[in-house]
Enzyme design. Structure first.
Site, PDB file in Angstrom:
ATOM      1  N   CYS A  33      -6.735  -5.084 -34.787  1.00  0.00           N
ATOM      2  CA  CYS A  33      -5.938  -5.738 -33.757  1.00  0.00           C
ATOM      3  C   CYS A  33      -5.096  -4.758 -32.952  1.00  0.00           C
ATOM      4  CB  CYS A  33      -5.001  -6.747 -34.412  1.00  0.00           C
ATOM      5  SG  CYS A  33      -3.913  -5.942 -35.580  1.00  0.00           S
ATOM      6  N   ASP A  35      -2.364  -3.321 -33.955  1.00  0.00           N
ATOM      7  CA  ASP A  35      -0.952  -3.331 -34.336  1.00  0.00           C
ATOM      8  C   ASP A  35      -0.590  -2.056 -35.088  1.00  0.00           C
ATOM      9  OD1 ASP A  35      -0.747  -5.729 -33.143  1.00  0.00           O
ATOM     10  OD2 ASP A  35      -0.666  -6.923 -34.960  1.00  0.00           O
ATOM     11  N   CYS A  59       1.996  -8.414 -35.899  1.00  0.00           N
ATOM     12  CA  CYS A  59       2.098  -9.866 -35.959  1.00  0.00           C
ATOM     13  C   CYS A  59       3.033 -10.315 -37.083  1.00  0.00           C
ATOM     14  CB  CYS A  59       0.716 -10.460 -36.174  1.00  0.00           C
ATOM     15  SG  CYS A  59       0.130 -10.171 -37.844  1.00  0.00           S
ATOM     16  N   CYS A 103      -4.008  -7.950 -42.014  1.00  0.00           N
ATOM     17  CA  CYS A 103      -2.646  -7.569 -41.631  1.00  0.00           C
ATOM     18  C   CYS A 103      -1.897  -6.946 -42.811  1.00  0.00           C
ATOM     19  CB  CYS A 103      -1.865  -8.790 -41.156  1.00  0.00           C
ATOM     20  SG  CYS A 103      -2.776  -9.803 -39.985  1.00  0.00           S
TER      21      CYS A 103
END
Ligand code: FES
Length: 147
Positions: A33, A35, A59, A103
């Site tokens: 993603c 991030d 996130c 994540c």
């Protein structure tokens, strides 16, 4: 969708910020993603993690898992901290939805990268720790990884 613990750590994240003169810093990017997460470790002469802070451009699940991961590694030895895997963090948070599992890897990888930085700075080897694959601290390009 999210457990109460995830929501709590997302809304009230622990250990957000930076450390002055950290023993080790690790910055990693999530290939899925984009991030980014940075973790600062303060490690004492007995190789115990005295303090730990994190910053993320990521996130909510990344915030919650990092918050929990920093809580879990504080007060632990380096070897114990290596056992704080993303799985252990997810269990401590009562789970994450499957699409958010990637994540949780950010925190684990950032801790490993910070430990690697500490080992390099001190000219030591940490058993069981390998070179982080996506430490972008030095501005290196991250590689595409499949999780
Ligand atoms: Fe990027 Fe969660 S979507 S870390």
């Amino acid at each position: 969708m999210y457990s109460e613990k995830v929501m709590d750590h997302f809304q009230n994240p622990r250990n957000v910020g930076e450390l002055e003169n950290p023993s080790g810093v690790g910055t990693v990017g999530n290939a899925k993603c984009g991030d980014i997460m940075r973790i600062y470790l303060d490690i004492d002469e007995n190789q115990v993690i005295r303090d730990c802070k994190f910053k993320t451009f990521g996130c909510g699940a990344a915030v919650a898992t990092s918050s929990m991961a920093t809580e879990l590694v504080k007060g632990k030895t380096i070897q114990e901290a290596l056992q704080v895997t993303n799985k252990a963090v997810m269990e401590a948070l009562d789970g994450l939805p499957p699409v958010k599992v990637h994540c949780s890897l950010l925190a684990e990888e950032a801790i490993h990268a910070a430990l690697w930085d500490y080992a390099e700075k001190n000219g030591i080897q940490i058993q069981g720790l390998s070179k982080p694959k996506s430490d972008i601290h030095e501005g290196e390009e991250e590689e595409e990884e499949e999780y």
